[in-house]
Design a protein around this motif. Structure first.
Motif, mmCIF file in Angstrom:
data_model
loop_
_atom_site.group_PDB
_atom_site.id
_atom_site.type_symbol
_atom_site.label_atom_id
_atom_site.label_comp_id
_atom_site.label_asym_id
_atom_site.label_seq_id
_atom_site.Cartn_x
_atom_site.Cartn_y
_atom_site.Cartn_z
ATOM 1 N N CYS A 168 0.643 -1.191 0.027
ATOM 2 C CA CYS A 168 0.143 -0.054 -0.001
ATOM 3 C C CYS A 168 1.084 1.172 0.106
ATOM 4 C CB CYS A 168 -0.711 -0.068 1.239
ATOM 5 S SG CYS A 168 -1.956 1.458 1.340
ATOM 6 N N PRO A 169 0.537 2.141 -0.961
ATOM 7 C CA PRO A 169 1.479 3.357 -1.056
ATOM 8 C C PRO A 169 1.018 4.389 0.230
ATOM 9 C CG PRO A 169 -0.282 3.632 -2.733
ATOM 10 C CD PRO A 169 -0.318 2.095 -2.032
ATOM 11 N N CYS A 170 0.120 4.005 0.635
ATOM 12 C CA CYS A 170 -0.467 4.943 1.953
ATOM 13 C C CYS A 170 0.220 4.484 3.302
ATOM 14 C CB CYS A 170 -1.794 5.099 2.051
ATOM 15 S SG CYS A 170 -2.567 6.147 3.328
ATOM 16 N N CYS A 171 -0.033 3.166 3.754
ATOM 17 C CA CYS A 171 0.470 3.014 4.867
ATOM 18 C C CYS A 171 1.664 1.721 4.847
ATOM 19 C CB CYS A 171 -0.608 2.195 5.811
ATOM 20 S SG CYS A 171 -0.984 0.726 4.924
ATOM 21 N N ALA A 172 2.014 1.498 3.565
ATOM 22 C CA ALA A 172 3.305 0.761 3.405
ATOM 23 C C ALA A 172 3.185 -0.647 3.906
ATOM 24 C CB ALA A 172 4.513 1.484 4.246
ATOM 25 N N LYS A 173 1.907 -1.317 4.086
ATOM 26 C CA LYS A 173 1.551 -2.486 4.547
ATOM 27 C C LYS A 173 1.135 -3.391 3.404
ATOM 28 C CE LYS A 173 0.114 -1.708 9.261
ATOM 29 N NZ LYS A 173 -1.211 -1.642 10.096
ATOM 30 N N ARG A 174 1.480 -4.328 3.329
ATOM 31 C CA ARG A 174 1.079 -5.447 2.316
ATOM 32 C C ARG A 174 -0.480 -5.727 2.173
ATOM 33 N NH1 ARG A 174 5.282 -7.113 -0.353
ATOM 34 N NH2 ARG A 174 4.039 -8.799 -1.508
ATOM 35 N N PHE A 175 -1.011 -5.951 1.143
ATOM 36 C CA PHE A 175 -2.639 -6.145 1.015
ATOM 37 C C PHE A 175 -2.581 -7.351 -0.120
ATOM 38 C CE2 PHE A 175 -1.386 -3.036 -2.292
ATOM 39 C CZ PHE A 175 -2.030 -3.504 -3.325
ATOM 40 N N LYS A 176 -3.762 -8.020 -0.177
ATOM 41 C CA LYS A 176 -3.936 -8.872 -0.989
ATOM 42 C C LYS A 176 -5.248 -9.187 -1.262
ATOM 43 C CE LYS A 176 -3.951 -13.347 0.447
ATOM 44 N NZ LYS A 176 -3.556 -14.679 1.079
ATOM 45 N N ALA A 177 -5.806 -9.314 -2.439
ATOM 46 C CA ALA A 177 -7.108 -9.431 -2.952
ATOM 47 C C ALA A 177 -7.993 -10.345 -2.033
ATOM 48 C CB ALA A 177 -7.218 -9.703 -4.355
ATOM 49 N N GLU A 178 -9.191 -10.018 -1.615
ATOM 50 C CA GLU A 178 -10.277 -11.124 -1.103
ATOM 51 C C GLU A 178 -10.584 -12.444 -2.144
ATOM 52 O OE1 GLU A 178 -11.015 -11.280 1.775
ATOM 53 O OE2 GLU A 178 -10.060 -9.482 2.526
ATOM 54 N N PRO A 179 -10.639 -13.541 -1.678
ATOM 55 C CA PRO A 179 -11.102 -14.549 -2.790
ATOM 56 C C PRO A 179 -12.349 -14.463 -3.058
ATOM 57 C CG PRO A 179 -10.856 -15.389 -0.381
ATOM 58 C CD PRO A 179 -10.166 -13.975 -0.473
ATOM 59 N N PRO A 180 -12.805 -14.818 -4.171
ATOM 60 C CA PRO A 180 -14.470 -14.911 -4.448
ATOM 61 C C PRO A 180 -15.167 -15.854 -3.726
ATOM 62 C CG PRO A 180 -12.610 -15.007 -6.550
ATOM 63 C CD PRO A 180 -12.074 -15.278 -5.359
ATOM 64 N N GLU A 181 -16.377 -15.375 -3.741
ATOM 65 C CA GLU A 181 -17.387 -16.368 -2.920
ATOM 66 C C GLU A 181 -17.218 -17.768 -3.716
ATOM 67 O OE1 GLU A 181 -21.920 -16.563 -0.998
ATOM 68 O OE2 GLU A 181 -21.102 -14.760 -2.354
ATOM 69 N N GLY A 182 -17.329 -18.805 -2.826
ATOM 70 C CA GLY A 182 -17.187 -20.015 -3.301
ATOM 71 C C GLY A 182 -15.868 -20.506 -3.766
ATOM 72 N N LEU A 183 -14.955 -19.822 -3.916
ATOM 73 C CA LEU A 183 -13.565 -20.232 -4.443
ATOM 74 C C LEU A 183 -12.410 -19.661 -3.258
ATOM 75 C CD1 LEU A 183 -13.841 -18.831 -8.146
ATOM 76 C CD2 LEU A 183 -14.060 -21.022 -7.222
ATOM 77 N N GLU A 184 -12.812 -20.021 -2.019
ATOM 78 C CA GLU A 184 -12.004 -19.781 -1.023
ATOM 79 C C GLU A 184 -10.778 -20.883 -0.939
ATOM 80 O OE1 GLU A 184 -16.028 -18.184 -0.129
ATOM 81 O OE2 GLU A 184 -15.047 -20.033 -0.632
ATOM 82 N N PRO A 185 -9.725 -20.500 -0.431
ATOM 83 C CA PRO A 185 -8.469 -21.283 -0.196
ATOM 84 C C PRO A 185 -8.981 -22.577 0.480
ATOM 85 C CG PRO A 185 -7.666 -19.254 0.186
ATOM 86 C CD PRO A 185 -9.154 -19.078 0.069
ATOM 87 N N GLY A 186 -8.269 -23.688 0.412
ATOM 88 C CA GLY A 186 -8.648 -24.775 1.121
ATOM 89 C C GLY A 186 -8.779 -26.120 0.270
ATOM 90 N N SER A 187 -9.735 -26.892 0.353
ATOM 91 C CA SER A 187 -9.737 -28.222 -0.359
ATOM 92 C C SER A 187 -10.054 -27.729 -1.781
ATOM 93 C CB SER A 187 -10.903 -28.931 -0.130
ATOM 94 O OG SER A 187 -11.132 -30.109 -0.941
ATOM 95 N N PRO A 188 -9.170 -28.219 -3.004
ATOM 96 C CA PRO A 188 -9.499 -27.975 -4.413
ATOM 97 C C PRO A 188 -10.709 -28.540 -4.883
ATOM 98 C CG PRO A 188 -7.936 -29.786 -4.116
ATOM 99 C CD PRO A 188 -8.281 -29.183 -2.813
ATOM 100 N N PHE A 189 -11.257 -29.425 -4.306
ATOM 101 C CA PHE A 189 -12.458 -29.919 -4.844
ATOM 102 C C PHE A 189 -13.926 -29.308 -4.484
ATOM 103 C CE2 PHE A 189 -9.202 -33.304 -3.329
ATOM 104 C CZ PHE A 189 -8.722 -33.402 -4.749
ATOM 105 N N GLY A 190 -14.688 -29.051 -5.513
ATOM 106 C CA GLY A 190 -15.640 -28.497 -5.462
ATOM 107 C C GLY A 190 -16.895 -29.324 -4.876
#
Length: 453
Positions: free
Chosen positions: A137-159
């Motif tokens: 972040c150019p404002c606070c100099a902290k790292r940021f990451k995009a939020e995962p889409p609904e239904g595609l959260e990290p974890g099990s790769p199987f739907g």
């Protein structure tokens, strides 16, 4: 005067031989009694699925003639019905006459033949690869990451659909894990290890347990219950798979034993008004009002007494029980008053039979059984919520017996418990006209199985 040493030895030998003769005489008496008992049994008919509780799989079927018999009235030919909702339709019009070759494209035409062509499209996995971008972040100099889409959260790769399919093939169709891994690879192009399949099953324990609790709550909201049990293998121990059901709900319980403690743990403080089961003591005594014993089991026992040679009591009782079952099948067409008359008539007929003296030991034993359960024989006649037999429990347990023969049991206790929960969901869904795969999907989504209004 002390006897000579040789005489003392002879007396001791004689005493030893006399003791041995007495022991052999006692053993011979026991063996003769056993021979007499076996000779008495030798004249009895063998236990078969038709005259005992021996399962049909252990019965010896008679050989049929090599040439099939000619049917007196062969059934009419049949064909596959047309699909009610085809994916697409094609209307094909004739261009030329097959007789003379004339152009008929302008002639009014009507359908002459309609048929379906069924095909399965090529199945390929739908893989969505998600990349979550981020930066500083150019404002606070902290790292940021995009939020995962609904239904595609990290974890099990199987739907969810893939997880539902794996559970269906494993628990409903009884495909072992190694073969299931090959099936998914060959049919769907998915490389899923046995360990990953175990993780899918393990992750489904909580939603299936929650769904089972909902089914149990509905089951206990009724007034009647039926039960039965069958064997299962867990690890190196013999377990039991119980079923408690009525109407549109069924619960399966995997337990280490077959005692009343299983029923007590399932019921808690609740008791149904009516109960249907066989004559096993662990399932009797739980109804607050009346208990209905299974007449199908009893008819087989009557048949054994009949085969053994009782020509007085057993034949009449068999006819009476079959008459009672026939009345039960016609209850929908009979009034309550008529059913009460039928019940009184059945009891009068039974009184006359009980006054007879059987001609065989098997008939005396059967008469003793009837004296114990006669108040539980015809409860179903006037109670339309009950059935004459416990065949509903037998049908519910039949897929479990097939699964047991295919897989030889479970390696872990949690696997047996999960299977019981899955069977609860699938059997309940079947009774509510919902397919097994749809009920599994609903469970994994955390949604209850709909029940008839």
């Amino acid at each position: 005067m002390t006897p000579p040493p040789d005489l003392a030895d002879k007396d001791a030998l004689i005493a030893t031989l006399l003791a041995r003769i007495e022991a052999l005489t006692a053993t011979n008496a026991l063996l003769m009694a056993r021979v007499t008992e076996l000779e008495a049994k030798l004249g009895l008919p063998p236990k078969t699925p038709d005259n005992s509780s021996v399962p049909p799989s252990k019965g010896q079927k008679p050989s049929e003639p090599a040439t099939p018999k000619d049917k007196a009235k062969p059934h009419a030919g049949a064909h596959r019905p047309l699909h009610p909702n085809p994916t697409s339709k094609r209307d094909v019009f004739a261009c030329r006459c097959q007789g003379c070759g004339a152009d008929v494209s302008g002639v009014v035409q009507s359908p002459c033949e309609t048929y379906d062509r069924v095909e399965i499209p090529a199945i390929k996995p739908d893989v969505t690869q998600v990349s979550l971008h981020g930066g500083v972040c150019p404002c606070c100099a902290k790292r940021f990451k995009a939020e995962p889409p609904e239904g595609l959260e990290p974890g099990s790769p199987f739907g969810p659909n893939l997880r539902a399919l794996a559970i269906y093939l494993r628990a409903v169709q009884g495909i072992p894990l190694a073969r299931l891994s090959h099936v998914l690879r060959d049919l769907f192009g998915l490389d899923i290890s046995e360990g990953a399949l175990v993780n899918i099953l393990n992750a489904s324990r909580e939603p299936f347990a929650a769904q089972t609790n909902l089914i149990k709550a509905r089951l206990m909201a009724g007034t009647a219950l039926a039960s039965d049990e069958t064997g299962m293998r867990v690890g190196k121990a013999n377990w039991w798979l119980w079923v408690f059901h009525h109407a549109d709900s069924a619960i399966f319980i995997a337990a280490k034993h077959r005692s009343k403690a299983v029923v007590q743990a399932f019921l808690g403080d609740w008791r149904p008004d009516y109960w249907i089961s066989d004559r096993y003591g662990g399932q009797i005594g739980w109804a607050t009002r009346e208990h209905q014993v299974c007449l199908a089991h009893l008819i087989r026992d009557v048949q054994y007494a009949n085969d053994a040679g009782d020509a007085v009591f057993a034949p009449g009782l068999k006819g009476l029980l079959k008459r009672a079952c026939a009345i039960g099948r016609r209850r929908d067409d009979l009034t309550d008053g008529t059913l009460k008359i039928y019940e009184a008539d059945l009891n009068r007929r039974l009184d006359r039979l009980m006054s007879l003296t059987p001609t065989h030991k098997a008939g005396n034993k059967l008469q003793t059984i009837i004296k114990k359960v006669r108040s539980h024989l015809f409860v179903f006649v006037t109670n339309r919520d009950l059935t004459a037999t416990n065949n509903g429990s037998e049908r519910a347990l039949r897929p479990c017996a097939v699964y047991r023969k295919i897989t030889n049991g479970f390696r872990s206790e949690w696997g047996a418990t999960l299977y019981a929960d899955i069977r609860s969901v699938v059997e309940t869904a079947r009774r509510r006209s919902i397919s097994a795969i749809d009920s599994i999907r609903l469970t994994l989504e955390g949604r209850p199985i709909p029940h008839p209004a």
